[in-house]
Write a protein that holds these residues in place. Structure first.
Motif, PDB file in Angstrom:
ATOM      1  N   HIS B 635       0.821  -1.206   0.000  1.00 34.55           N
ATOM      2  CA  HIS B 635       0.000   0.000   0.000  1.00 34.55           C
ATOM      3  C   HIS B 635       0.857   1.260   0.000  1.00 34.55           C
ATOM      4  N   ASP B 636       0.427   2.158  -0.861  1.00 33.93           N
ATOM      5  CA  ASP B 636       1.069   3.461  -0.998  1.00 33.93           C
ATOM      6  C   ASP B 636       0.480   4.351   0.099  1.00 33.93           C
ATOM      7  N   VAL B 637       1.133   4.334   1.268  1.00 34.80           N
ATOM      8  CA  VAL B 637       0.560   5.018   2.435  1.00 34.80           C
ATOM      9  C   VAL B 637       1.193   6.386   2.665  1.00 34.80           C
ATOM     10  N   GLY B 638       2.107   6.770   1.773  1.00 33.69           N
ATOM     11  CA  GLY B 638       2.813   8.035   1.995  1.00 33.69           C
ATOM     12  C   GLY B 638       3.849   7.845   3.082  1.00 33.69           C
ATOM     13  N   THR B 695       3.271  -4.729   2.929  1.00 35.30           N
ATOM     14  CA  THR B 695       4.396  -3.816   2.747  1.00 35.30           C
ATOM     15  C   THR B 695       3.838  -2.397   2.630  1.00 35.30           C
ATOM     16  N   PHE B 696       4.414  -1.487   3.372  1.00 38.74           N
ATOM     17  CA  PHE B 696       4.051  -0.085   3.201  1.00 38.74           C
ATOM     18  C   PHE B 696       5.063   0.537   2.254  1.00 38.74           C
ATOM     19  N   VAL B 697       4.576   1.129   1.194  1.00 33.87           N
ATOM     20  CA  VAL B 697       5.477   1.868   0.329  1.00 33.87           C
ATOM     21  C   VAL B 697       5.434   3.312   0.817  1.00 33.87           C
ATOM     22  N   GLU B 698       6.557   3.782   1.359  1.00 32.63           N
ATOM     23  CA  GLU B 698       6.568   5.090   2.023  1.00 32.63           C
ATOM     24  C   GLU B 698       7.438   6.070   1.262  1.00 32.63           C
ATOM     25  N   GLN B 699       6.811   6.745   0.333  1.00 33.60           N
ATOM     26  CA  GLN B 699       7.567   7.747  -0.421  1.00 33.60           C
ATOM     27  C   GLN B 699       7.321   9.155   0.111  1.00 33.60           C
ATOM     28  N   GLY B 700       6.402   9.299   1.020  1.00 31.38           N
ATOM     29  CA  GLY B 700       6.128  10.606   1.607  1.00 31.38           C
ATOM     30  C   GLY B 700       5.321  11.476   0.662  1.00 31.38           C
ATOM     31  N   ASP B 701       4.195  11.958   1.152  1.00 29.99           N
ATOM     32  CA  ASP B 701       3.376  12.861   0.342  1.00 29.99           C
ATOM     33  C   ASP B 701       3.717  14.289   0.746  1.00 29.99           C
ATOM     34  N   ARG B 702       3.780  15.178  -0.239  1.00 30.91           N
ATOM     35  CA  ARG B 702       4.254  16.536   0.081  1.00 30.91           C
ATOM     36  C   ARG B 702       3.277  17.294   0.972  1.00 30.91           C
ATOM     37  N   GLU B 703       2.011  16.929   0.960  1.00 30.58           N
ATOM     38  CA  GLU B 703       1.022  17.678   1.712  1.00 30.58           C
ATOM     39  C   GLU B 703       0.589  16.958   3.001  1.00 30.58           C
ATOM     40  N   GLY B 704       0.728  15.658   3.042  1.00 26.82           N
ATOM     41  CA  GLY B 704       0.212  14.888   4.186  1.00 26.82           C
ATOM     42  C   GLY B 704       0.972  15.158   5.466  1.00 26.82           C
ATOM     43  N   PRO B 705       0.351  14.946   6.603  1.00 27.01           N
ATOM     44  CA  PRO B 705       1.048  15.132   7.880  1.00 27.01           C
ATOM     45  C   PRO B 705       2.207  14.135   7.973  1.00 27.01           C
TER      46      PRO B 705
END
Ligand SMILES: Cc1cc2nc3c(=O)[nH]c(=O)nc-3n(C[C@H](O)[C@H](O)[C@H](O)COP(=O)(O)OP(=O)(O)OC[C@H]3O[C@@H](n4cnc5c(N)ncnc54)[C@H](O)[C@@H]3O)c2cc1C
Lengths: 286, 753
Positions: B635-638, B695-705
């Motif tokens: 999952h793309d969870v940021g 698996t968490f795919v953690e690429q980081g979202d620019r706006e998310g906390p």
């Protein structure tokens, strides 16, 4: 319904007390684990009775052990105790297997084999196993003492049994020299599933491989747990081969009378009964 | 040490597990009566008379109401529902009368004593029936039985069809399931002497609920206070107002006493919303190289007898059709059709599990035609960061490709695919992807959330968010956000329940928005509070503010590394003097998203969540029993804020999806629910839970906390599609409807052979 609290509950501490209580009020409802009764009472499917005899504290009914050449399982033995009993595992492992599929852990901790037998649901999981094992259900009343009833004669019609009003089930006896039983249950899921179809099968074969005796018992495909006598006949005296297996499967539809209900369909049950019988016979070893 | 990304047990876990938490069922108000509802015995009938005399005469009964006794205002998305039905019932759950009595048993008994005379009307039990010429008309102002339509399109469909080398076409039918919250529905309504109403409610949208409930019962909103009770499961079921809520208010009004109204389990099955059943007639095309060309979808929704949020699920369905993959031309038409069946509300995924089931089936069908591996075909059509879809969604961060690659690797896909074996137990693997909003959804003029934050005398941070904990673990996540932003210990943060008198406004719990929207809002309030705290500390300890920071609830001098004060001390010293002050901050976060235009186009969410799942099943081809053996999810969870919480959310979603795919079905026959009990409505149980690999795919979202995306709904969405694909791999049969019960599977297998 507003539940009136007019039910009188007796809690006998011994088998004698229980039989006496029952003789005094033959209409009384026997309560074991309550896993069938409580559901029926709550749903309003059964009225709260005036008298209840609670068997939970009758020690004689709860024993599991070997006596002579038979395994004795007390009516009050819970499914959990049956699953965990070394004696049952040694002498009647299929019974433990069936008990392990009843509801889930909580139900197995309360539900008893006596309740399963007396409740007489065609879907009761231990019942086909008892039929296949040619078990004896020992019942008793104060007036007449103990009376053995062969499993074959116990379930007389839809939810009817050979039990008289003043009788209770004391124990189940299973001969120790019985051939092994194979148990198979098909449900929607692996816990908390009432069987769509269940089967218990035992075969005795001669040294030459011919089937000397076959007992094929079924749950959920008839008004009572039933034996498939025509299918059994088709095997008796024959070697276990494609021809006899085919004949047994072909005979099966005359032995059972499945219906459509909320859990499954007639068509499914018929097909699956034949399929699991064929598989069990084809894969039979011993 | 950072608490972001840690494994934090839910803050309320001890209370819940210890049986101490108070649900609406546990609320007792002095003088309280108990309410119960008399529902219809018919699915479509004129009500000729209602005789409540026997109910009124029953000792202990304090109020009996019918439509004649209240101001029965229409409400709901279609304004076709009323609290009580006076002249006509349109489905089996319809409410005809209600009773308030000294005990619940008396109230229920009184309901049974109410005699209703009906005249049956011709009824319709499927959209097909309702659309047939000459069908009975359910509402005279909707002569075609179709209260709502949706039309979406992008691209040149005709041209895209023409350039397709392969076209597949099929129809998919999705069934009724319901939420099965462990806590049944309930409400307490309590009027003050001055006529102000307090409701203890399980709503998941308390602030909008206040306004809507006030309108239904004819009170000015300022006289209504909504106090949220601990919610025993939501999943979307508490996103709308249902008749029992205004009914309870009317009972309280008529009896002059507080009233608590609770559903029993059977009533919960009959009287709650369902997931929207749906029919998809669908065609899709691709070029020989695997490029998707077009999708043409007609959706028919069974609206039931009244309208709730189910009728709006096409909003979400069309997002998946238009934007899960790159696709030049997409057309979606949805027709919502009245029937006399139960009505659907919102349910985790909001139409997306249904749409994903249909879409992913077509992707697999194209893969088979083209001779391309299903994962390869998906990879050929996934989008890149920065892309804008035909519907106008901007994918700033998108890890769809990484998710697909991850599940291929971790599920041993290449080894397992296409190897069912010869035995009666066949194995198969199947894949499905998902797209869902991950940064709220601007369905209203605002998609914002407020926070107020107070630092108390002993350094405790009290967070009051407009958003609600409905079991998803958001209180814990919000506490982590506050703790991290302020530098205080996690156990020094308390998150308070929603009370519309005390807390700031919020749109509600839906669209997987709470972590993202409420999280950002809490961050804003917490940063502000920290600034004020350090300002006060700086004056107190006489050091420049740049030299100070908060760590572990202590004020630290950054140069010496020494603690110079504590949060509590600073707060106390701040107000315990002349001209003192307190530290309380507030914030309102509005995500940078747009409302859709009339063609349903626009960047409706601040970010989007993706994921892929591979299901591995074992099918007994003799009995039709399907066992879900393993589920591999990426999952793309940021960014995972609470690793334990998100694992739970994903595992729970998978279990719910497995139930949707395999065992759950609300059996509705001629409008009547036939299995309103857990004995006959089969949720999956512990032994059915597969081996789960997440698996968490953690690429980081620019706006998310902290870079997080919302993923509350996501894990459920592709499960059924992946399972159906796996069953196809095992047996060669693609099932186009659910659930995959042994009966359905066996019938499908026999039909083929
Ligand atoms: C959630 C749930 C799941 C279930 N799942 C299954 C399942 O998978 N398979 C299955 O077979 N059953 C299932 N059951 C039914 C039930 O648990 C079993 O039948 C159980 O064995 C009943 O035993 P009990 O002791 O609880 O019976 P009780 O409810 O106490 O009694 C049942 C009946 O037996 C009579 N009775 C009890 N003891 C005696 C006695 N010694 N002599 C004469 N009469 C007696 C009672 O009067 C009553 O009529 C389930 C029940 C529930 C609630």
């Amino acid at each position: 319904m507003i539940h009136a609290s007019t039910t009188a509950i007796t809690r006998p501490r011994s088998l004698d007390e229980a039989l006496a209580a029952l003789e005094k009020s033959p209409g009384a409802v026997l309560l074991a684990g309550g896993t069938d009764l409580m559901v029926a009472w709550n749903a309003g499917e059964r009225h709260l009775p005036e008298r209840v005899v609670d068997l939970w504290s009758v020690p004689e009914l709860a024993t599991i052990g070997v006596a002579g050449d038979a395994l004795h399982v007390g009516a009050l033995a819970t499914h959990s105790r049956i699953v965990g009993s070394p004696e049952v595992r040694a002498h009647a492992p299929a019974l433990a297997e069936a008990s392990r599929t009843v509801g889930a852990a909580q139900i197995q901790n309360r539900g008893t084999i006596g309740g399963n037998i007396a409740n007489a649901s065609p879907a009761g999981d231990t019942l086909p196993v008892l039929l296949a094992m040619d078990a004896t259900i020992v019942v008793a009343s104060r007036a007449r003492g103990e009376r053995p009833v062969p499993a074959d004669a116990f379930w007389t019609a839809y939810r009817r049994t050979a039990l008289a009003p003043e009788e209770l089930i004391v124990r189940v006896e299973i001969a120790r020299d019985r051939p092994q039983v194979l148990f198979r249950k098909v449900g929607t899921r692996r816990a908390q599933a009432i069987a769509k179809v269940s089967m218990a099968l035992s075969l005795r074969r001669s040294a030459g491989g011919a089937v000397e005796d076959a007992r094929i018992a079924w749950g959920s495909v008839a008004p009572t747990p039933v034996r498939a006598r025509r299918a059994e006949d088709a095997l008796r005296g024959k070697p276990l081969d494609a021809a006899s297996i085919g004949a047994a499967c072909a005979a099966l539809p005359q032995d059972i009378s499945p219906i459509d209900d909320i859990r499954s369909t007639r068509e499914y049950r018929l097909h699956v009964a034949m399929a699991i019988l064929r598989r069990a016979l084809s894969g039979w070893v011993g | 040490m950072s608490v972001i990304g840690a494994r934090v047990p839910k803050l309320d876990a001890p209370e819940r597990a210890g049986g101490r938490i108070r649900y609406v069922h546990d609320i007792v108000v002095p003088g309280m009566l108990h309410g119960a509802i008399r529902r219809s015995d018919r699915v479509h009938a004129r009500i000729l008379s209602i005789d409540v005399s026997a109910a009124r005469a029953l000792p202990g009964v304090r109020a009996v109401i019918t439509a004649n006794d209240i101001e029965n205002r229409p409400f709901g998305h279609g304004r076709d529902n009323t609290p009580l039905k006076g002249d006509r019932v349109l489905c089996s759950r319809d409410e005809i009368a209600a009773v308030a009595a000294d005990t619940e048993a008396i109230a229920r008994e009184a309901c049974r004593l109410i005699r209703v005379e009906y005249e049956d009307l011709a009824a319709v039990f499927s959209p097909e029936e309702a659309l047939a010429p000459g069908a009975p008309v359910l509402y005279s102002h909707v002569p075609d039985n179709q209260p709502f339509h949706y039309d979406y399109a992008h691209g040149d469909l005709e041209a895209a069809v023409a350039e397709s080398d392969e076209i597949v076409s099929d129809t998919y039918r999705l069934h009724y399931v319901t939420h099965c919250c462990m806590g049944t529905s309930g409400i307490v309504a309590d009027f003050s002497a001055a006529g102000a109403l307090t409701v203890h409610s399980s709503t998941q949208v308390p602030h909008m609920y206040r306004r809507d409930l006030a309108a239904i019962v004819g009170l000015p909103p300022e006289k209504v206070r909504v106090v949220q009770a601990t919610i025993g499961g939501g999943f979307g079921s508490k996103l709308d107002i249902y008749p029992f809520e205004p009914i309870c208010v009317w009972l309280a009004r008529r009896s002059g006493r507080p009233v608590r109204l609770l559903f029993d389990r059977e009533e919960e099955f009959v009287g709650s919303p369902t997931r929207q059943p749906a029919i998809f007639h669908m065609r899709s095309g691709a070029r020989r190289d695997g490029t998707f060309t077009f999708r043409d979808v007609r959706i028919v929704l069974d609206n039931g007898g009244h309208t709730s949020w189910g009728a709006t699920t096409p909003f979400v369905m069309m997002q998946t059709f238009s934007s899960l993959y790159r696709c030049k031309a997409v057309k979606v038409r949805a027709d919502v059709v009245y029937t006399n069946n139960p009505y659907a509300g919102s349910f985790r995924g909001y139409g997306n599990p249904q749409a994903t089931f249909a879409l992913e089936a077509q992707v697999d069908a194209l893969a088979a035609r083209l001779g391309i591996d299903p994962i390869d075909l998906r990879l050929r059509n996934v989008q890149e960061p920065g892309e804008v879809t035909g519907q106008g969604m901007r994918f700033h961060s998108i890890a769809h490709k990484e998710c697909l690659e991850t599940v291929r690797e971790r599920s041993s896909w290449t080894m397992k695919r296409g190897r069912p074996g010869e035995a009666h137990l066949r194995r198969g693997v199947g894949v499905a992807s998902l797209l869902h909003v991950g940064g709220g959804a601007k369905m209203y003029r605002t998609d914002g959330c407020g926070t107020t934050l107070k630092l108390d005398d002993f350094g405790i941070v009290h967070v009051t968010s407009g958003s609600s904990e409905i079991g998803q673990g958001s209180d814990t996540v919000l506490a982590q956000c506050a703790a991290e932003a302020m530098g205080v210990r996690l156990e020094h943060v308390r998150v308070h329940r929603v009370d519309t008198d005390l807390g700031p406004w919020d749109v509600g719990v839906h669209a997987s928005r709470t972590t993202f929207i409420a999280g950002n809002s809490v961050l804003m309030a917490a940063r502000e509070a920290k600034k004020k705290l350090l300002g006060a500390a700086s004056a107190q300890v006489r050091r420049p503010v740049e030299r100070l920071d908060v760590t572990d609830s202590e004020i630290v001098d950054l140069e010496t590394g020494q603690a110079v004060s504590t949060v509590g001390k600073v707060v106390r010293a701040l107000h315990f003097r002349e001209r003192g002050d307190v530290i309380m901050t507030s914030a309102y976060y509005e995500p940078p998203s747009q409302a859709q235009d009339e063609g349903y186009k626009g960047d409706v969410s601040a970010t989007y969540a993706f994921g892929a799942q591979v299901a591995e099943v074992e099918v007994d081809v003799e009995t039709g029993v399907v066992r879900l053996v393993r589920l591999t999810a990426a999952h793309d969870v940021g960014r995972a804020i609470n690793r334990l919480g998100i694992e739970g959310q994903i595992e729970g979603g998978i279990a719910m999806g497995a139930g949707y795919a395999l065992t759950e079905e609300l059996k509705v026959s001629r409008g009547v629910v036939e299995n309103p009990r857990f004995r006959d409505y089969h949720l999956v149980t512990a032994p059915e839970i597969p081996e789960i690999d997440v698996t968490f795919v953690e690429q980081g979202d620019r706006e998310g906390p902290f870079g997080a995306k919302g993923v509350g709904e996501a894990p459920l969405i592709p499960v059924a599609a992946a399972i159906a694909a796996a069953v196809e791999d095992a047996t060669g049969v693609r099932f186009t409807s659910l659930p995959l019960t042994p009966e359905r599977v066996l019938a499908g297998l026999r039909e083929r052979s």
